[in-house]
Design an enzyme around this catalytic site. Structure first.
Site, PDB file in Angstrom:
ATOM      1  N   ASP A  89      -6.057  -3.163   0.987  1.00  0.00           N
ATOM      2  CA  ASP A  89      -7.324  -2.439   1.089  1.00  0.00           C
ATOM      3  C   ASP A  89      -7.978  -2.227  -0.267  1.00  0.00           C
ATOM      4  OD1 ASP A  89      -5.343  -0.703   0.250  1.00  0.00           O
ATOM      5  OD2 ASP A  89      -5.461   0.613   1.961  1.00  0.00           O
ATOM      6  N   ASN A 170      -1.842  11.486   7.483  1.00  0.00           N
ATOM      7  CA  ASN A 170      -2.360  11.435   8.858  1.00  0.00           C
ATOM      8  C   ASN A 170      -1.830  10.209   9.611  1.00  0.00           C
ATOM      9  OD1 ASN A 170      -3.745   9.324   7.743  1.00  0.00           O
ATOM     10  ND2 ASN A 170      -5.798  10.128   8.125  1.00  0.00           N
ATOM     11  N   HIS A 172      -2.042   7.026   8.557  1.00  0.00           N
ATOM     12  CA  HIS A 172      -2.731   5.749   8.354  1.00  0.00           C
ATOM     13  C   HIS A 172      -1.833   4.752   7.621  1.00  0.00           C
ATOM     14  CE1 HIS A 172      -4.708   7.167   4.282  1.00  0.00           C
ATOM     15  NE2 HIS A 172      -3.640   6.450   4.023  1.00  0.00           N
ATOM     16  N   GLU A 177      -7.360   4.069   9.793  1.00  0.00           N
ATOM     17  CA  GLU A 177      -7.271   5.506  10.040  1.00  0.00           C
ATOM     18  C   GLU A 177      -6.957   5.787  11.512  1.00  0.00           C
ATOM     19  OE1 GLU A 177      -7.089   7.523   7.705  1.00  0.00           O
ATOM     20  OE2 GLU A 177      -8.722   7.470   6.255  1.00  0.00           O
TER      21      GLU A 177
HETATM   22  C1  F6R Z   1      -3.096   1.988  -0.087  1.00  0.00           C
HETATM   23  C2  F6R Z   1      -2.659   2.208   1.269  1.00  0.00           C
HETATM   24  C3  F6R Z   1      -2.543   3.577   1.816  1.00  0.00           C
HETATM   25  C4  F6R Z   1      -1.450   4.371   1.097  1.00  0.00           C
HETATM   26  C5  F6R Z   1      -1.334   5.775   1.665  1.00  0.00           C
HETATM   27  C6  F6R Z   1      -0.289   6.598   0.950  1.00  0.00           C
HETATM   28  O1  F6R Z   1      -3.155   0.598  -0.358  1.00  0.00           O
HETATM   29  O2  F6R Z   1      -2.405   1.267   1.945  1.00  0.00           O
HETATM   30  O3  F6R Z   1      -2.232   3.492   3.190  1.00  0.00           O
HETATM   31  O4  F6R Z   1      -0.228   3.702   1.249  1.00  0.00           O
HETATM   32  O5  F6R Z   1      -2.579   6.423   1.568  1.00  0.00           O
HETATM   33  O6  F6R Z   1      -0.683   6.806  -0.364  1.00  0.00           O
HETATM   34  P1  F6R Z   1       0.325   7.480  -1.396  1.00  0.00           P
HETATM   35  O7  F6R Z   1       1.405   6.494  -1.663  1.00  0.00           O
HETATM   36  O8  F6R Z   1      -0.529   7.699  -2.632  1.00  0.00           O
HETATM   37  O9  F6R Z   1       0.798   8.741  -0.779  1.00  0.00           O
END
Ligand code: F6R
Length: 277
Positions: A89, A170, A172, A177
């Protein structure tokens, strides 16, 4: 490699398939184990003269994993020249070179350190793929065409051998999402309030500085990977991980889609798995 695996839990959720859940004493044991799993797959493919396609995540969770991969690379002259990467992403709307863009993140924590000058075994820039809409700059291309092209590229280069995932509080995965279709492909999404709140920490705590939109691989694209690794560390991931592991698949918790995949390994540290103490 000293591997101290404190618990291996196979968790069965009603009639669903079983995921392997590994719980480690701490994050450094976790990433060492995970990094060796990844290099073992790459090494096996290198020996067969085949490429390895990696799906990569950003966020704070994989940073120690990328450091472990770099350490193994330096210590073993490990060969990345046949590795192809696809990132999950990217934010929409950040200018080129913005320090919070995911491209900048990947360059900083992994790519630049695997492609240092004159290291012929390093990753090749042309093998790095990113869902970065800024690549459309100056071109007459719609976002829809861009997302379709990324999906097409994934289909041509794929399947992904190992997809690395973190998880949002959440549920995701990528930026798919809650409410995202389990069959969805690469898409532009509006970030949820909770994701914007969680990620404000990277933007000096300012919720208004966090982009409202992102481009992300869909859950359907993620599920096409041969092997999926989900990493969750720290107490703030405990509640969502318990939910993911004990809930039936439902689109309001995107990571529950992983129950439909045959080959998922979930790496947790003790804090993310207090139910195992
Ligand atoms: C980013 C991604 C997101 C993160 C998630 C957790 O490329 O795919 O799904 O893995 O937001 O983020 P952290 O590791 O910062 O808690």
């Amino acid at each position: 490699m000293q591997l101290i695996l404190i618990v291996i839990v196979t968790l069965f959720v009603s009639s669903l398939r079983a995921n392997e859940v590994l719980v480690f004493e701490d994050a450094s044991e976790l990433v060492e184990n995970c990094a060796w799993k990844i290099v073992t797959v790459i090494d096996g493919n290198n020996k067969k003269g085949e490429k390895t396609v990696l799906g990569l995540a950003t966020g704070s969770t994989p940073i120690p994993l990328y450091e472990a991969l770099i350490k193994i690379t330096y210590e073993n002259h490990f060969d990345w020249s046949h590795v192809v990467t696809f990132n999950l992403d990217e934010y929409v709307g950040l200018p080129h070179g913005h320090e919070q863009s995911y491209r900048y993140f990947m360059d900083r924590y992994l790519f630049s350190r695997l492609a240092f000058p004159n290291y012929i075994l390093g990753i090749k820039p042309e093998n790095i793929h990113f869902p970065d809409v800024r690549l459309c700059d100056g071109k007459d291309i719609s976002l829809r065409q861009f997302t379709d092209d990324y999906e097409m590229l994934l289909a041509c280069e794929g399947p992904i051998d190992i997809q690395i995932l973190g998880i949002g509080t959440n549920g995701h995965i990528g930026f798919a999402e809650p409410g995202s279709s389990f069959s969805g492909s690469t898409m532009v999404v509006a970030l949820s309030e909770s994701t914007i709140r969680d990620n404000a920490r990277f933007f000096g705590g300012d919720i208004n500085a966090v982009p409202q939109k992102a481009i992300t691989m869909g859950i359907g694209s993620i599920l096409k990977a041969k092997d999926i690794i989900l990493l969750a560390t720290g107490a703030n991931k405990a509640a969502i991980m318990e939910k993911v592991l004990t809930s039936s698949p439902a689109e309001d918790i995107p990571a529950t889609a992983l129950h439909f995949h045959d080959n998922v390994t979930i790496y947790l540290d003790k804090e993310a798995a207090p139910w195992k103490q």
